[in-house]
Design an enzyme around this catalytic site. Structure first.
Site, PDB file in Angstrom:
ATOM      1  CG  HIS A   1     -11.724  -7.358   5.812  1.00  0.00           C
ATOM      2  ND1 HIS A   1     -11.025  -8.179   6.654  1.00  0.00           N
ATOM      3  CD2 HIS A   1     -11.128  -7.482   4.605  1.00  0.00           C
ATOM      4  CE1 HIS A   1     -10.050  -8.777   5.993  1.00  0.00           C
ATOM      5  NE2 HIS A   1     -10.087  -8.370   4.750  1.00  0.00           N
TER       6      HIS A   1
ATOM      7  CD  GLU B   1      -1.886  -2.346   1.102  1.00  0.00           C
ATOM      8  OE1 GLU B   1      -0.846  -2.689   1.691  1.00  0.00           O
ATOM      9  OE2 GLU B   1      -2.697  -3.145   0.610  1.00  0.00           O
TER      10      GLU B   1
END
Lengths: 421, 244
Positions: free
Chosen positions: A225, A156
């Protein structure tokens, strides 16, 4: 993750209230809409509730937004979006009308238009080439080629830093981080680099990339999540943060974000990818950043939220009206940084009461920022302390999600408490 | 996942599975973060008053994980600060839809078992691989590419198997399978945790504000006894007695 699971989670949080109030007809002033690519005759149409019923969510429509042969004859001919400068009417028959889209097809459509209208635009991230784990990038690689739509390695901070370099070099960079929970490794690049590029160079350079990321509770996401890290990015001057609540806003806000010269974090509530469906203009249009929208007008209390939480507040407002004859006004901030202070303060000056609600934990969340600003700017108008209905100050739980998220029941209690104060 | 391995030097058979492994049962979900934890954990073995160097640290990751910045940092730390660190790559050729050809351009993960990549069973538990992999080849590869079988082959080829060691491994595998099955059964049979337990273990000592939030939730559940599926579970929690 199944559609049924998503639909159930959204239904559970909305208290199974599907008959939501519609907006009254909005008479526009003479002001011309500044944003958007079309200026059509004013056609005000009541907005529809964009949360489909669970059964509709289950009957999956997989057609990409740019497919033809739409058979929804009964749809309204246009969409009227109340902007601070006057109503914006898009999706008229002259400009191609509307098409039933859900949130991911609306995002897909916005990305397609961005790639079509800007030859320097590129879309990249993990697994975007095959269409993305939430289908937001489906068909784009076929249409625009591997040089413009491509996978990155699993890193990322690499995605963010690479995107900054692209943007600083004049490319319209649209990065995807697969889950907002994974944005933290990229935080250094975004907060220390992207946000400060313009400032530290005296305006000589800027890194106006767009970083899209799915966020929020989805019923079973657990620790990693489900997070809503908007407060982290809002605490970093130099970034803009945007979160849409439905397909119409997602498409217009995403196009505006991509074309904004500043770095923008575009957060997409993943629970709404399939569950939020609306007739969405097929044309190229933008919605202004920094402008909140009044979703439901009211007199007795102001409810402020963003993303999926707006639907919870609308449902709570309906319950409050039905049970206690309370008229609650619901505001969707849409842009969280910079947020529309004037709209919220003006609303509280009329209602005298404020409830702010977000999934992110209470402490350090944006609700505090809103509450403190209202206390400073509308103190004498307040009839009750500001109430916040938020996630608890714990990591996002898996088995305990239903006790964690600020659902309709808790929001309704807060509404009644501030009104009764 | 990070494991601390007791390496029983000089022994051919440990007396129990527990003596073989000291597994840090703290699951990771952010890809690659465990590699840095393992690097620190391995180096800790060299710092007094830790026991002499009979324990190593192993960290497991997938091919995608080797792209993370944490992998680079972990490998670099272990190289510059010698420590008993084993980085075990489970390379199945895919990170969701991304093949290793998109993950790196060099012959990266050294010493991978079995040689070559690409041929693997349905590899991901999170999505439908047929959306980006050839379905017939997927089915054909499934049977031939069992990673345990491939690893046994690699160990045999390296001369690290044979004799009493094979029986050890098979016995250990049976024990592990039974232990996992028992643990799953126990978990499935257990009652759902109480709502109050939501607030446990955020810190070692709960901050004052959290107690108030816990009271707020329990009060809410008492006012709505039938709203939540399975009825509000105002059950016991380790925070009982701190402040109700």
């Amino acid at each position: 993750m199944t559609l049924a699971t998503v639909a159930r989670s959204v239904a559970a949080r909305a208290g199974n209230v599907w008959a939501l109030p519609t907006l009254p007809l909005l008479g526009g002033g003479a002001a011309t809409a500044v944003w958007g690519r079309r200026r059509a005759a004013l056609q005000t149409v009541p907005a529809v509730n964009t949360l489909s019923s669970p059964s509709a969510a289950l009957s999956e429509t997989k057609r990409p937004a740019h497919d033809t042969a739409d058979t929804f004859d009964a749809l309204p001919p246009s969409v009227t979006l109340p902007l601070s400068t006057g109503p914006l009417s898009v999706g008229t028959a002259a400009t191609g009308g509307t098409q039933q889209m859900n949130l991911f097809t609306a995002v897909n459509d916005a990305l397609r238009i961005a790639l079509e209208t800007d030859e320097s635009a590129v879309v990249f991230g993990e697994d975007v080439a095959f269409g993305g784990v939430f289908r937001c990038t489906q068909h784009l690689r076929d249409a625009f080629g591997p040089d413009r739509v491509f996978n990155t390695p699993l890193c990322e901070q690499g995605i963010a830093g690479f995107g900054i370099g692209l943007a600083a070099s004049g490319v319209t960079a649209v990065a995807e981080i697969q889950f907002a929970d994974y944005s933290l490794p990229a935080y250094d690049q975004l907060a220390n680099e992207a946000a400060k590029f313009r400032y530290r160079s005296g305006g000589a350079y800027s890194a106006g990339l767009t970083v899209r990321m799915p966020c929020g509770a989805v019923g079973h996401g657990g620790l990693y999540h489900s997070q809503s890290p908007e407060a982290l990015f809002c605490a970093t001057p130099g970034l803009k943060v945007v979160m849409p609540r439905d397909p119409v806003r997602a498409k217009g806000l995403l196009l505006a974000s991509i074309r904004d010269a500043n770095p923008v974090i575009f957060m997409e509530p993943k629970a709404l990818y399939r569950a939020s469906v609306a007739p969405t203009p097929v044309e190229d249009y933008e919605l202004p950043l920094g402008v909140a929208e009044t979703v439901v007008p009211g007199r007795d209390v102001t409810l402020v939220g963003w993303g999926a939480q707006v639907h919870v507040l609308v449902a709570a407002a309906a319950r409050a009206a039905a049970e206690d004859d309370i008229s609650a006004e619901v505001l969707d901030l849409q842009t969280l940084c910079p947020w529309d202070v004037d709209a919220v303060v003006a609303s509280v000056k009329r209602t005298g009461r404020l409830v702010v609600s977000h999934e992110a934990p209470l402490s350090g969340g944006l609700g505090g920022e809103v509450a403190a600003t209202v206390a400073a700017d509308a103190f004498l108008s307040l009839e009750a302390p500001v109430k916040r209905v938020c996630g608890w100050d714990t990591p996002f739980p898996l088995a305990h999600e239903k006790y964690y998220v600020p659902n309709v029941e808790r929001c309704l209690e807060a509404i009644k408490d501030v009104v009764a104060f | 996942m990070t494991c601390m391995i007791e390496a029983p030097l000089g022994q051919t058979r440990p007396t129990s599975a527990e003596q073989q492994w000291d597994t840090e049962k703290n699951s990771e979900d952010m890809v690659g973060t465990q590699l840095l934890h393992a690097a620190g954990g391995a180096y800790a073995r060299t710092v007094p008053p830790n026991p002499p160097l009979r324990r190593g640290t192993a960290a497991y990751f997938g091919d995608g994980g080797s792209s993370t910045a944490d992998f680079a940092a972990a490998a670099n730390l272990a190289a510059t600060h010698p420590s008993p660190l084993l980085l075990l790559s489970r390379n199945n050729g895919w990170a969701i839809s991304t093949p290793v050809s998109s993950q790196w351009a060099c012959d990266r993960v050294a010493g991978r078992a079995g040689g070559g990549y690409g041929v693997a069973a349905d590899h991901s538990t999170s999505d439908d691989a047929s959306r980006y992999r050839d379905a017939p080849r997927l089915a054909a590869a499934a049977a031939a590419a069992d990673p345990v079988t491939r690893l046994r082959g690699a160990l045999a080829a390296a001369g690290w198997r044979g004799g009493a060691r094979d029986a050890d491994v098979d016995d250990s595998a049976r024990e592990q399978r039974a232990a996992v099955a028992a643990a799953v059964a126990a978990a499935e049979a257990a009652a759902a945790p109480s709502a109050a337990s939501l607030f446990e273990d955020v810190y070692d000592v709960p901050p004052p504000r959290l107690a108030g939030q816990r009271r707020e939730l329990l009060g809410h559940l008492r006012r709505h006894p039938t709203t939540y599926a399975g009825a509000s579970r105002v059950g016991p929690s380790r925070l009982d007695g701190t402040s109700r």
